[in-house]
Design an enzyme around this catalytic site. Structure first.
Site, PDB file in Angstrom:
ATOM      1  N   THR A 135       0.645  -1.188  -0.041  1.00 20.95           N
ATOM      2  CA  THR A 135      -0.185  -0.034  -0.026  1.00 20.95           C
ATOM      3  C   THR A 135       0.973   0.892  -0.117  1.00 20.95           C
ATOM      4  O   THR A 135       1.804   0.992   0.604  1.00 20.95           O
ATOM      5  CB  THR A 135      -1.202  -0.401   1.203  1.00 20.95           C
ATOM      6  OG1 THR A 135      -1.668   1.089   1.010  1.00 20.95           O
ATOM      7  CG2 THR A 135      -0.195  -0.152   2.907  1.00 20.95           C
ATOM      8  N   ASP A 136       0.462   2.341  -0.638  1.00 24.12           N
ATOM      9  CA  ASP A 136       1.229   3.622  -0.198  1.00 24.12           C
ATOM     10  C   ASP A 136       1.254   3.966   1.052  1.00 24.12           C
ATOM     11  O   ASP A 136       1.627   5.040   0.875  1.00 24.12           O
ATOM     12  CB  ASP A 136       0.425   4.882  -1.633  1.00 24.12           C
ATOM     13  CG  ASP A 136      -1.017   4.969  -0.643  1.00 24.12           C
ATOM     14  OD1 ASP A 136      -1.578   4.400   0.298  1.00 24.12           O
ATOM     15  OD2 ASP A 136      -2.112   5.587  -1.110  1.00 24.12           O
ATOM     16  N   GLU A 137      -0.151   4.005   2.040  1.00 20.49           N
ATOM     17  CA  GLU A 137       0.364   3.944   3.026  1.00 20.49           C
ATOM     18  C   GLU A 137       1.433   4.036   4.211  1.00 20.49           C
ATOM     19  O   GLU A 137       1.952   4.854   5.191  1.00 20.49           O
ATOM     20  CB  GLU A 137      -1.467   3.247   4.060  1.00 20.49           C
ATOM     21  CG  GLU A 137      -2.538   3.989   3.572  1.00 20.49           C
ATOM     22  CD  GLU A 137      -3.198   3.689   4.429  1.00 20.49           C
ATOM     23  OE1 GLU A 137      -3.149   3.568   5.867  1.00 20.49           O
ATOM     24  OE2 GLU A 137      -4.841   3.250   3.814  1.00 20.49           O
ATOM     25  N   TYR A 161      -2.479  -0.611  10.762  1.00 22.08           N
ATOM     26  CA  TYR A 161      -2.621  -1.126   9.634  1.00 22.08           C
ATOM     27  C   TYR A 161      -0.950  -0.490   8.760  1.00 22.08           C
ATOM     28  O   TYR A 161      -0.593  -1.880   8.036  1.00 22.08           O
ATOM     29  CB  TYR A 161      -3.918  -0.074   8.869  1.00 22.08           C
ATOM     30  CG  TYR A 161      -3.300  -1.187   7.639  1.00 22.08           C
ATOM     31  CD1 TYR A 161      -3.664  -2.520   7.074  1.00 22.08           C
ATOM     32  CD2 TYR A 161      -3.744  -0.054   6.695  1.00 22.08           C
ATOM     33  CE1 TYR A 161      -4.033  -2.845   5.370  1.00 22.08           C
ATOM     34  CE2 TYR A 161      -3.294  -0.015   4.934  1.00 22.08           C
ATOM     35  CZ  TYR A 161      -3.653  -1.755   4.282  1.00 22.08           C
ATOM     36  OH  TYR A 161      -3.520  -2.206   3.798  1.00 22.08           O
ATOM     37  N   LYS A 165       1.895  -3.218   7.351  1.00 23.44           N
ATOM     38  CA  LYS A 165       2.047  -3.559   6.009  1.00 23.44           C
ATOM     39  C   LYS A 165       3.560  -2.649   5.870  1.00 23.44           C
ATOM     40  O   LYS A 165       4.360  -3.888   4.964  1.00 23.44           O
ATOM     41  CB  LYS A 165       1.469  -3.044   4.844  1.00 23.44           C
ATOM     42  CG  LYS A 165      -0.049  -3.355   5.156  1.00 23.44           C
ATOM     43  CD  LYS A 165      -0.457  -4.136   4.367  1.00 23.44           C
ATOM     44  CE  LYS A 165      -0.029  -4.502   3.092  1.00 23.44           C
ATOM     45  NZ  LYS A 165      -0.615  -6.252   2.559  1.00 23.44           N
TER      46      LYS A 165
HETATM   47  P1  NAD Z   1      -9.746  -7.237   1.862  1.00 19.70           P
HETATM   48  O1  NAD Z   1      -9.910  -6.983   3.151  1.00 19.70           O
HETATM   49  O2  NAD Z   1     -10.604  -7.464   1.294  1.00 19.70           O
HETATM   50  O3  NAD Z   1      -9.781  -8.981   1.559  1.00 19.70           O
HETATM   51  C1  NAD Z   1      -8.822  -9.690   1.575  1.00 19.70           C
HETATM   52  C2  NAD Z   1      -8.449 -11.084   2.263  1.00 19.70           C
HETATM   53  O4  NAD Z   1      -7.284 -11.689   3.029  1.00 19.70           O
HETATM   54  C3  NAD Z   1      -9.310 -11.281   2.879  1.00 19.70           C
HETATM   55  O5  NAD Z   1     -10.390 -12.812   1.544  1.00 19.70           O
HETATM   56  C4  NAD Z   1      -9.513 -12.420   3.806  1.00 19.70           C
HETATM   57  O6  NAD Z   1     -10.096 -13.631   4.726  1.00 19.70           O
HETATM   58  C5  NAD Z   1      -8.363 -12.904   3.876  1.00 19.70           C
HETATM   59  N1  NAD Z   1      -7.089 -13.334   4.663  1.00 19.70           N
HETATM   60  C6  NAD Z   1      -7.151 -12.035   6.025  1.00 19.70           C
HETATM   61  N2  NAD Z   1      -5.965 -12.654   6.554  1.00 19.70           N
HETATM   62  C7  NAD Z   1      -5.892 -13.997   6.245  1.00 19.70           C
HETATM   63  C8  NAD Z   1      -4.832 -14.942   6.455  1.00 19.70           C
HETATM   64  N3  NAD Z   1      -4.298 -15.098   8.144  1.00 19.70           N
HETATM   65  N4  NAD Z   1      -4.389 -15.813   5.733  1.00 19.70           N
HETATM   66  C9  NAD Z   1      -5.561 -16.322   4.896  1.00 19.70           C
HETATM   67  N5  NAD Z   1      -6.717 -14.617   4.048  1.00 19.70           N
HETATM   68  C10 NAD Z   1      -6.624 -14.320   5.059  1.00 19.70           C
HETATM   69  O7  NAD Z   1      -8.829  -6.454   1.322  1.00 19.70           O
HETATM   70  P2  NAD Z   1      -8.258  -5.721  -0.266  1.00 19.70           P
HETATM   71  O8  NAD Z   1      -8.967  -4.497   0.327  1.00 19.70           O
HETATM   72  O9  NAD Z   1      -8.780  -6.843  -1.480  1.00 19.70           O
HETATM   73  O10 NAD Z   1      -6.652  -5.866  -0.576  1.00 19.70           O
HETATM   74  C11 NAD Z   1      -5.602  -6.734  -0.425  1.00 19.70           C
HETATM   75  C12 NAD Z   1      -4.131  -6.621  -0.172  1.00 19.70           C
HETATM   76  O11 NAD Z   1      -4.099  -4.854  -1.071  1.00 19.70           O
HETATM   77  C13 NAD Z   1      -4.078  -6.074   0.784  1.00 19.70           C
HETATM   78  O12 NAD Z   1      -2.950  -6.690   1.521  1.00 19.70           O
HETATM   79  C14 NAD Z   1      -3.747  -4.399   1.041  1.00 19.70           C
HETATM   80  O13 NAD Z   1      -3.090  -4.352   2.193  1.00 19.70           O
HETATM   81  C15 NAD Z   1      -3.682  -4.422  -0.479  1.00 19.70           C
HETATM   82  N6  NAD Z   1      -4.282  -3.084  -1.105  1.00 19.70           N
HETATM   83  C16 NAD Z   1      -5.100  -2.834   0.151  1.00 19.70           C
HETATM   84  C17 NAD Z   1      -6.124  -1.559  -0.946  1.00 19.70           C
HETATM   85  C18 NAD Z   1      -7.542  -0.835  -0.948  1.00 19.70           C
HETATM   86  O14 NAD Z   1      -7.451   0.014  -1.568  1.00 19.70           O
HETATM   87  N7  NAD Z   1      -8.018  -1.727  -0.553  1.00 19.70           N
HETATM   88  C19 NAD Z   1      -4.755  -0.273  -1.739  1.00 19.70           C
HETATM   89  C20 NAD Z   1      -3.671  -0.903  -1.625  1.00 19.70           C
HETATM   90  C21 NAD Z   1      -3.441  -1.737  -1.106  1.00 19.70           C
HETATM   91  O1  DAU Z   2      -4.692   4.063   0.784  1.00 16.96           O
HETATM   92  C1  DAU Z   2      -4.429   2.733   0.316  1.00 16.96           C
HETATM   93  C2  DAU Z   2      -5.743   1.984   1.593  1.00 16.96           C
HETATM   94  O2  DAU Z   2      -6.896   2.516   1.100  1.00 16.96           O
HETATM   95  C3  DAU Z   2      -5.210   0.653   1.859  1.00 16.96           C
HETATM   96  O3  DAU Z   2      -4.196   0.214   1.975  1.00 16.96           O
HETATM   97  C4  DAU Z   2      -6.003  -0.057   2.538  1.00 16.96           C
HETATM   98  O4  DAU Z   2      -6.073  -1.260   2.246  1.00 16.96           O
HETATM   99  C5  DAU Z   2      -7.613   0.153   2.523  1.00 16.96           C
HETATM  100  O5  DAU Z   2      -8.184  -0.121   2.979  1.00 16.96           O
HETATM  101  C6  DAU Z   2      -7.385   2.501   1.676  1.00 16.96           C
HETATM  102  O6  DAU Z   2      -7.178   2.568   3.413  1.00 16.96           O
HETATM  103  P1  DAU Z   2      -8.364   4.517   3.663  1.00 16.96           P
HETATM  104  O7  DAU Z   2      -8.188   4.352   4.912  1.00 16.96           O
HETATM  105  O8  DAU Z   2      -7.686   5.197   2.369  1.00 16.96           O
HETATM  106  O9  DAU Z   2      -9.942   3.638   3.386  1.00 16.96           O
HETATM  107  P2  DAU Z   2     -11.187   3.962   3.776  1.00 16.96           P
HETATM  108  O10 DAU Z   2     -12.273   3.284   2.505  1.00 16.96           O
HETATM  109  O11 DAU Z   2     -11.479   3.234   4.859  1.00 16.96           O
HETATM  110  O12 DAU Z   2     -10.986   5.687   3.412  1.00 16.96           O
HETATM  111  C7  DAU Z   2     -10.640   5.950   3.085  1.00 16.96           C
HETATM  112  C8  DAU Z   2     -10.691   7.607   3.585  1.00 16.96           C
HETATM  113  O13 DAU Z   2     -12.170   8.538   3.854  1.00 16.96           O
HETATM  114  C9  DAU Z   2     -10.039   7.843   4.289  1.00 16.96           C
HETATM  115  O14 DAU Z   2      -9.543   9.380   4.307  1.00 16.96           O
HETATM  116  C10 DAU Z   2     -10.923   7.396   5.493  1.00 16.96           C
HETATM  117  C11 DAU Z   2     -11.995   8.336   5.931  1.00 16.96           C
HETATM  118  N1  DAU Z   2     -13.483   8.086   5.383  1.00 16.96           N
HETATM  119  C12 DAU Z   2     -13.544   6.681   5.724  1.00 16.96           C
HETATM  120  C13 DAU Z   2     -14.767   6.114   6.194  1.00 16.96           C
HETATM  121  C14 DAU Z   2     -15.205   4.868   6.240  1.00 16.96           C
HETATM  122  C15 DAU Z   2     -14.779   9.212   5.752  1.00 16.96           C
HETATM  123  O15 DAU Z   2     -14.665   9.966   6.095  1.00 16.96           O
HETATM  124  N2  DAU Z   2     -15.616   8.323   6.319  1.00 16.96           N
HETATM  125  C16 DAU Z   2     -15.890   6.544   6.013  1.00 16.96           C
HETATM  126  O16 DAU Z   2     -16.456   6.283   6.857  1.00 16.96           O
END
Ligand code: NAD
Ligand code: DAU
Length: 354
Positions: A135-137, A161, A165
């Site tokens: 992630t970018d975080e 989180y 990561k």
């Molecule tokens: P998600 O939370 O939707 O899915 C995570 C999956 O991992 C789920 O299916 C869960 O059951 C599985 N899981 C959790 N713990 C596990 C374990 N111990 N063993 C096996 N499976 C397990 O997450 P996502 O949004 O699809 O993100 C996937 C990856 O991409 C993550 O590594 C996250 O850090 C990264 N990522 C997400 C975003 C985003 O915007 N969602 C952006 C950048 C990077």
């Molecule tokens: O940047 C990449 C990340 O993006 C991934 O690594 C994470 O897995 C993914 O969950 C996401 O993280 P964020 O914290 O940015 O996502 P979220 O959707 O929770 O929140 C997006 C923005 O919106 C953040 O600034 C918080 C804000 N927010 C979120 C929720 C759930 C609100 O203002 N209200 C809300 O109810």
């Protein structure tokens, strides 16, 4: 010989999009290892479930015996590692699961991958890849005028989180540097699209707007995220897997920075347009709530490396991607109903009541 990919976390948001896309566009076979936490949903993969090229295994990446056995049985040419606890807000309430899966789980998986890879012949070793999805975080927070994160930006994670990561990224780096394991790391910005668990910003706002519930915006709503359509992210991962240089990291993003409030207003407008007749704009539902502790102000990705070296660029515009996404959640009531029961309701009640 057809290549097999071991995907971890393939029942989650990005992993399931990746599996469906790859099975449609490539001839690879996929073994999906997923623990099925609250975020894992096998409904996402219904269209792949009966394929002879797909196998689901219910289990934990930290289960050493299971992972060893899967690697020996399926002999994958690559591991694509999505599995993680991924929600910042949940990490603030309880970091333990994040440490267990993101750090200890990744560490256990890397060790099994190293052991399997060490026993391959020379040509198989050269072709094998361990791709870690991050992630970018990990880079921390930007000020309003700072340039976007590059692959050389120092790590400064701010939430449990992000710290978990970052730790996993460092372990992956160390396994390449120390043991020569052919690793690749991708650091991506915020994704949006179908199958995202609706406690994240975009699906939560779509479903609340549809239901006429409050749209909870943290703080002043001016935090900026860089949004990328999930299918573009999946293509980027496939591109890095095919063409990336072992040991390298690649930033992925949409060149699409938007403040949260703008996203919520846009979603309100789209829901007004697609579900008319409410009598008044859904914008009236916007409610400013207590900020997320330690809330990073701004993320933005400089993706020139992957563009220059591997020729990837996002294809979807935000305007078309967000429209498709809103429509998908509005049209998939069954999917929504199935994921918004039990533990989901409990999270929403606890999280937004304080
Ligand atoms: P998600 O939370 O939707 O899915 C995570 C999956 O991992 C789920 O299916 C869960 O059951 C599985 N899981 C959790 N713990 C596990 C374990 N111990 N063993 C096996 N499976 C397990 O997450 P996502 O949004 O699809 O993100 C996937 C990856 O991409 C993550 O590594 C996250 O850090 C990264 N990522 C997400 C975003 C985003 O915007 N969602 C952006 C950048 C990077
Ligand atoms: O940047 C990449 C990340 O993006 C991934 O690594 C994470 O897995 C993914 O969950 C996401 O993280 P964020 O914290 O940015 O996502 P979220 O959707 O929770 O929140 C997006 C923005 O919106 C953040 O600034 C918080 C804000 N927010 C979120 C929720 C759930 C609100 O203002 N209200 C809300 O109810």
């Amino acid at each position: 010989m057809r290549e097999t990919i071991l995907v971890t976390g393939g029942a989650g948001f990005i992993g399931s999009n990746f599996i469906l896309q790859r099975m449609e566009q490539d001839s690879c076979a996929v073994v999906n290892l997923d623990k099925l936490t609250y975020a894992g949903n096998l409904r996402n993969l219904e269209t792949a479930a009966n394929s002879s090229r797909y196998e689901f295994v219910h289990g934990d990446i930290g289960d050493v015996r299971l992972v060893r056995q899967l690697l020996r049985k399926h002999r994958p040419g690559a591991i694509v590692h999505f599995a993680a606890e991924s929600h910042v807000d949940r990490s603030i309430r309880g970091p333990a699961d994040f440490i267990a899966t993101n750090i200890n789980g990744t560490s256990a998986l890397l060790e099994q991958a190293r052991s399997y890879w060490s026993d391959l012949n020379e040509s198989e070793q050269a072709q094998f890849r361990f791709l870690h999805v991050s992630t970018d975080e990990v880079y921390g927070s930007l000020g309003p005028d700072d340039p976007p994160f590059t692959e050389r930006t120092p790590y400064a994670p701010n939430s449990p989180y992000a710290a978990s990561k970052a730790a996993s990224d460092h372990l992956v780096r160390a396994y390449h540097h120390t043991y020569g394991l052919p690793t690749l790391t991708t650091n991506c910005s915020n994704n949006y699209g179908r199958f995202q668990f609706p406690e994240k910003l975009i699906p939560l706002m779509i479903l609340n707007a549809k239901a006429g519930k409050p749209l909870p915006v943290y703080g002043d709503g001016k935090n900026v995220r860089d949004w990328l359509y999930v299918e573009d992210h999946c293509v980027a991962i496939a591109t890095v897997l095919r063409k990336g240089r072992p040991g390298e990291t690649y930033n992925i993003g949409g060149w699409n920075q938007k403040p949260n409030l703008e996203i919520v207003e846009l979603i309100s407008n789209l829901v007004d347009e697609m579900v008319p007749g409410r009598g008044g704009s859904r914008r009236e539902l916007i409610t400013f709530v207590k900020d997320r502790p330690g809330h990073d102000r701004r993320y933005a990705m400089d993706t020139r490396k992957i563009e220059r070296e591997l020729g990837w660029r996002p294809k979807e515009t935000f305007e078309s991607g967000i429209r498709k996404t809103v429509r998908w959640y509005l049209e998939h009531e069954d999917w929504v109903r199935a994921v918004t029961s039990g533990s989901y309701r409990q999270w929403i009640e606890t999280h937004y009541s304080v």
